[in-house]
Design a protein around this motif. Structure first.
Motif, PDB file in Angstrom:
ATOM      1  N   ALA A 167       9.645   4.658  -3.898  1.00 38.82           N
ATOM      2  CA  ALA A 167       8.915   5.869  -3.273  1.00 38.82           C
ATOM      3  C   ALA A 167       9.348   7.256  -4.476  1.00 38.82           C
ATOM      4  CB  ALA A 167       9.293   6.554  -2.022  1.00 38.82           C
ATOM      5  N   ASP A 168      10.357   7.069  -4.755  1.00 38.61           N
ATOM      6  CA  ASP A 168      10.913   8.191  -5.814  1.00 38.61           C
ATOM      7  C   ASP A 168      11.006   7.276  -7.255  1.00 38.61           C
ATOM      8  OD1 ASP A 168      11.982  10.316  -7.168  1.00 38.61           O
ATOM      9  OD2 ASP A 168      13.745  10.630  -6.159  1.00 38.61           O
ATOM     10  N   GLU A 169       9.834   7.611  -7.914  1.00 42.77           N
ATOM     11  CA  GLU A 169       9.779   7.056  -9.207  1.00 42.77           C
ATOM     12  C   GLU A 169      10.912   7.515 -10.101  1.00 42.77           C
ATOM     13  OE1 GLU A 169       6.147   6.672 -11.117  1.00 42.77           O
ATOM     14  OE2 GLU A 169       5.014   5.819  -9.351  1.00 42.77           O
ATOM     15  N   THR A 170      11.633   8.613 -10.239  1.00 42.19           N
ATOM     16  CA  THR A 170      12.800   8.857 -10.963  1.00 42.19           C
ATOM     17  C   THR A 170      13.964   7.945 -10.790  1.00 42.19           C
ATOM     18  OG1 THR A 170      13.616  10.648  -9.204  1.00 42.19           O
ATOM     19  CG2 THR A 170      12.055  11.312 -10.622  1.00 42.19           C
ATOM     20  N   LEU A 171      13.930   7.363  -9.741  1.00 41.84           N
ATOM     21  CA  LEU A 171      15.145   6.370  -9.360  1.00 41.84           C
ATOM     22  C   LEU A 171      14.797   5.084 -10.219  1.00 41.84           C
ATOM     23  CD1 LEU A 171      15.480   6.582  -5.688  1.00 41.84           C
ATOM     24  CD2 LEU A 171      16.887   7.718  -7.163  1.00 41.84           C
ATOM     25  N   ARG A 221      15.866  -8.667  12.526  1.00 37.17           N
ATOM     26  CA  ARG A 221      15.522  -7.341  12.307  1.00 37.17           C
ATOM     27  C   ARG A 221      14.778  -7.279  11.212  1.00 37.17           C
ATOM     28  NH1 ARG A 221      19.782  -2.466  12.865  1.00 37.17           N
ATOM     29  NH2 ARG A 221      19.743  -3.297  15.032  1.00 37.17           N
ATOM     30  N   ILE A 222      13.598  -6.369  11.128  1.00 31.68           N
ATOM     31  CA  ILE A 222      12.651  -6.310   9.983  1.00 31.68           C
ATOM     32  C   ILE A 222      13.051  -4.816   9.583  1.00 31.68           C
ATOM     33  CG2 ILE A 222      10.419  -6.415   9.473  1.00 31.68           C
ATOM     34  CD1 ILE A 222       9.893  -8.135  11.884  1.00 31.68           C
ATOM     35  N   VAL A 223      13.295  -4.684   8.328  1.00 33.53           N
ATOM     36  CA  VAL A 223      13.428  -3.196   7.877  1.00 33.53           C
ATOM     37  C   VAL A 223      12.362  -3.039   6.651  1.00 33.53           C
ATOM     38  CG1 VAL A 223      15.262  -1.415   6.799  1.00 33.53           C
ATOM     39  CG2 VAL A 223      15.855  -3.381   8.210  1.00 33.53           C
ATOM     40  N   TRP A 224      11.982  -1.887   6.775  1.00 35.63           N
ATOM     41  CA  TRP A 224      10.547  -1.744   5.962  1.00 35.63           C
ATOM     42  C   TRP A 224      10.784  -0.173   5.583  1.00 35.63           C
ATOM     43  CZ3 TRP A 224       8.527  -6.521   6.144  1.00 35.63           C
ATOM     44  CH2 TRP A 224       7.265  -6.916   5.487  1.00 35.63           C
ATOM     45  N   GLY A 225      10.242  -0.103   4.124  1.00 36.84           N
ATOM     46  CA  GLY A 225      10.215   1.299   3.510  1.00 36.84           C
ATOM     47  C   GLY A 225       8.252   1.844   4.032  1.00 36.84           C
ATOM     48  N   GLU A 226       8.576   2.836   4.559  1.00 42.16           N
ATOM     49  CA  GLU A 226       7.476   3.188   5.100  1.00 42.16           C
ATOM     50  C   GLU A 226       6.088   3.587   4.061  1.00 42.16           C
ATOM     51  OE1 GLU A 226       5.818   6.629   8.369  1.00 42.16           O
ATOM     52  OE2 GLU A 226       7.529   7.276   6.939  1.00 42.16           O
ATOM     53  N   GLU A 227       6.729   3.816   2.961  1.00 43.16           N
ATOM     54  CA  GLU A 227       5.941   3.923   1.740  1.00 43.16           C
ATOM     55  C   GLU A 227       5.934   2.861   0.630  1.00 43.16           C
ATOM     56  OE1 GLU A 227       6.615   7.681  -0.299  1.00 43.16           O
ATOM     57  OE2 GLU A 227       7.123   8.577   1.576  1.00 43.16           O
ATOM     58  N   ASP A 228       5.905   1.577   1.293  1.00 41.32           N
ATOM     59  CA  ASP A 228       6.029   0.424   0.430  1.00 41.32           C
ATOM     60  C   ASP A 228       4.581   0.026  -0.040  1.00 41.32           C
ATOM     61  OD1 ASP A 228       5.903  -2.056  -0.532  1.00 41.32           O
ATOM     62  OD2 ASP A 228       7.290  -2.930   0.705  1.00 41.32           O
ATOM     63  N   ARG A 229       4.473   0.096  -1.663  1.00 41.79           N
ATOM     64  CA  ARG A 229       3.089  -0.055  -2.018  1.00 41.79           C
ATOM     65  C   ARG A 229       2.831  -1.292  -2.397  1.00 41.79           C
ATOM     66  NH1 ARG A 229       3.480   4.290  -6.890  1.00 41.79           N
ATOM     67  NH2 ARG A 229       5.516   4.235  -6.655  1.00 41.79           N
ATOM     68  N   TRP A 230       3.555  -2.381  -2.287  1.00 38.48           N
ATOM     69  CA  TRP A 230       3.460  -3.700  -2.535  1.00 38.48           C
ATOM     70  C   TRP A 230       3.000  -4.569  -1.209  1.00 38.48           C
ATOM     71  CZ3 TRP A 230       7.101  -5.577  -6.854  1.00 38.48           C
ATOM     72  CH2 TRP A 230       6.819  -5.225  -8.182  1.00 38.48           C
ATOM     73  N   GLN A 231       4.134  -4.190   0.026  1.00 43.97           N
ATOM     74  CA  GLN A 231       3.884  -4.842   1.131  1.00 43.97           C
ATOM     75  C   GLN A 231       3.615  -3.915   2.225  1.00 43.97           C
ATOM     76  OE1 GLN A 231       3.967  -8.068   1.300  1.00 43.97           O
ATOM     77  NE2 GLN A 231       4.091  -8.218  -0.847  1.00 43.97           N
ATOM     78  N   PRO A 232       2.240  -3.779   2.619  1.00 43.33           N
ATOM     79  CA  PRO A 232       2.025  -2.472   3.495  1.00 43.33           C
ATOM     80  C   PRO A 232       2.561  -2.594   4.855  1.00 43.33           C
ATOM     81  CG  PRO A 232       0.255  -3.043   2.359  1.00 43.33           C
ATOM     82  CD  PRO A 232       1.097  -4.198   1.971  1.00 43.33           C
ATOM     83  N   LEU A 233       2.911  -1.518   5.436  1.00 43.83           N
ATOM     84  CA  LEU A 233       3.562  -1.564   6.717  1.00 43.83           C
ATOM     85  C   LEU A 233       2.759  -2.410   7.804  1.00 43.83           C
ATOM     86  CD1 LEU A 233       5.848  -0.248   8.397  1.00 43.83           C
ATOM     87  CD2 LEU A 233       4.610   1.606   8.764  1.00 43.83           C
ATOM     88  N   VAL A 250      11.483   1.108  10.531  1.00 43.58           N
ATOM     89  CA  VAL A 250      10.718   1.798   9.386  1.00 43.58           C
ATOM     90  C   VAL A 250      11.399   2.853   8.843  1.00 43.58           C
ATOM     91  CG1 VAL A 250       8.622   2.849   8.819  1.00 43.58           C
ATOM     92  CG2 VAL A 250       8.563   1.105  10.689  1.00 43.58           C
ATOM     93  N   VAL A 251      11.700   2.807   7.473  1.00 44.83           N
ATOM     94  CA  VAL A 251      12.671   3.763   6.932  1.00 44.83           C
ATOM     95  C   VAL A 251      11.532   4.877   6.019  1.00 44.83           C
ATOM     96  CG1 VAL A 251      14.284   4.262   4.979  1.00 44.83           C
ATOM     97  CG2 VAL A 251      14.278   2.124   6.477  1.00 44.83           C
ATOM     98  N   PRO A 252      11.545   6.048   6.741  1.00 39.49           N
ATOM     99  CA  PRO A 252      10.734   7.214   5.945  1.00 39.49           C
ATOM    100  C   PRO A 252      10.997   7.261   4.558  1.00 39.49           C
ATOM    101  CG  PRO A 252      11.649   7.730   8.045  1.00 39.49           C
ATOM    102  CD  PRO A 252      12.291   6.802   7.716  1.00 39.49           C
ATOM    103  N   ALA A 253      10.041   7.713   3.837  1.00 44.85           N
ATOM    104  CA  ALA A 253      10.397   7.936   2.432  1.00 44.85           C
ATOM    105  C   ALA A 253      11.117   6.827   1.621  1.00 44.85           C
ATOM    106  CB  ALA A 253      11.205   9.340   1.920  1.00 44.85           C
ATOM    107  N   GLY A 254      10.665   5.599   2.066  1.00 39.08           N
ATOM    108  CA  GLY A 254      11.368   4.233   1.504  1.00 39.08           C
ATOM    109  C   GLY A 254      10.008   3.713   0.893  1.00 39.08           C
ATOM    110  N   GLY A 255      10.434   2.868  -0.290  1.00 40.37           N
ATOM    111  CA  GLY A 255       9.450   2.004  -1.017  1.00 40.37           C
ATOM    112  C   GLY A 255       9.734   0.565  -0.866  1.00 40.37           C
TER     113      GLY A 255
END
Length: 279
Positions: A167-171, A221-233, A250-255
């Motif tokens: 989600a944060d491309e600087t990472l 347990r299913i853990v997911w980045g809310e902003e996943d661009r490859w595997q939508p929520l 669901v993890v906010p601000a997570g890709g």
């Protein structure tokens, strides 16, 4: 950071791995385009918590062998997981699995429900969710398996894809980006990337088990980045609806690569789900 420290021969092939601790066994299964480097900010904390932690590079990935004429599909990797656990003397295990590792985890849990204590899947492929639209386009445009590309062109292509995983491309820059690119920094590396990874981006391995996910009986347990661009929520919600009593976090601000965007949250979820092992 070099996470993997050892290798062992499993079913005739060499797997790079790390096996630390003496507590309840947990095994970490990475995704693609990746290798065990993705767990570097997670695994040491889980080891310190008192678990026996096994981390390994899938066959054809990272530091593991890149064999010629050996199946490295999700189905074959699932079978190899069983052989790896046997080689390590592990009967029952908790699984933490990401991306295509999640498909391996799902398939293994269905095939060997008595061996899986608990299953955590993180931004996993499922059903018809993969390959993503950008990967489909790349596959269609490069039928020569990337062999005709220069290293610079390949690096640029893979960099564009890796930037989408956070989600944060600087990472996904600097040493981190270089670590993800490193296994493919040669003509053999580029060919191996196609033969052992991209060639097997095929949703048949998850579509064929979709109607059996309701048979899973272990805690999931299913853990997911809310902003996943490859595997939508919505795929996470579909999995949660299909698997009895599954928990969705669901993890906010997570890709897609949550271990990059939110490693501390991943550590927390693992500790909470698997529980502190007895000392």
């Amino acid at each position: 950071m070099t996470l993997l420290t050892d290798s062992l021969i499993v079913d005739g092939v060499r797997l790079a791995h790390r096996d630390r601790g003496r507590g309840e066994p947990l095994i970490f299964i990475h995704g693609t385009p990746s290798h065990s480097y993705e767990w570097r900010d997670v695994v040491p904390h889980i080891e310190e918590a008192g678990f026996r932690v096994i981390t390994y590079d899938l066959l054809g990935y990272g530091l593991s062998e890149r064999p010629v004429n050996r199946d490295t599909s999700v189905a074959a990797q699932t079978d190899l997981l069983g052989h790896l656990l046997d080689a390590l003397g592990i009967g029952h295990v908790g699984i933490v699995a990401h991306d295509i590792g999640g498909a391996i985890g799902q398939r293994f849990a269905l095939a060997h429900p008595g061996r899986v204590r608990r299953l955590m899947i993180i931004d996993s492929v499922s059903y018809d969710s993969w390959p993503s639209s950008t990967w489909r386009k790349i596959i269609d445009e490069h039928p020569d398996a990337f062999t005709g590309m220069s290293q610079d062109a390949f690096d640029a292509l893979l960099t564009r894809q890796l930037k989408m995983t956070v989600a944060d491309e600087t990472l996904m820059a600097g040493d981190v980006l270089q670590a993800y690119l490193a296994p493919h920094r040669s003509p053999m590396g580029r060919l191996s990337f196609f033969e052992h990874q991209v060639r097997h981006y095929d949703s048949k391995y998850t579509e064929e088990i979709g109607d059996r996910l309701g048979h899973l009986t272990m805690p999931v347990r299913i853990v997911w980045g809310e902003e996943d661009r490859w595997q939508p929520l919505h795929y996470a919600k579909r999995l949660a609806d299909a698997i009895p009593h599954a928990e969705l976090v669901v993890v906010p601000a997570g890709g897609h690569f949550l271990t990059e965007d939110a490693p501390e949250r991943v550590v927390h979820e693992i500790g909470d789900f698997f529980g502190a092992p007895p000392r």
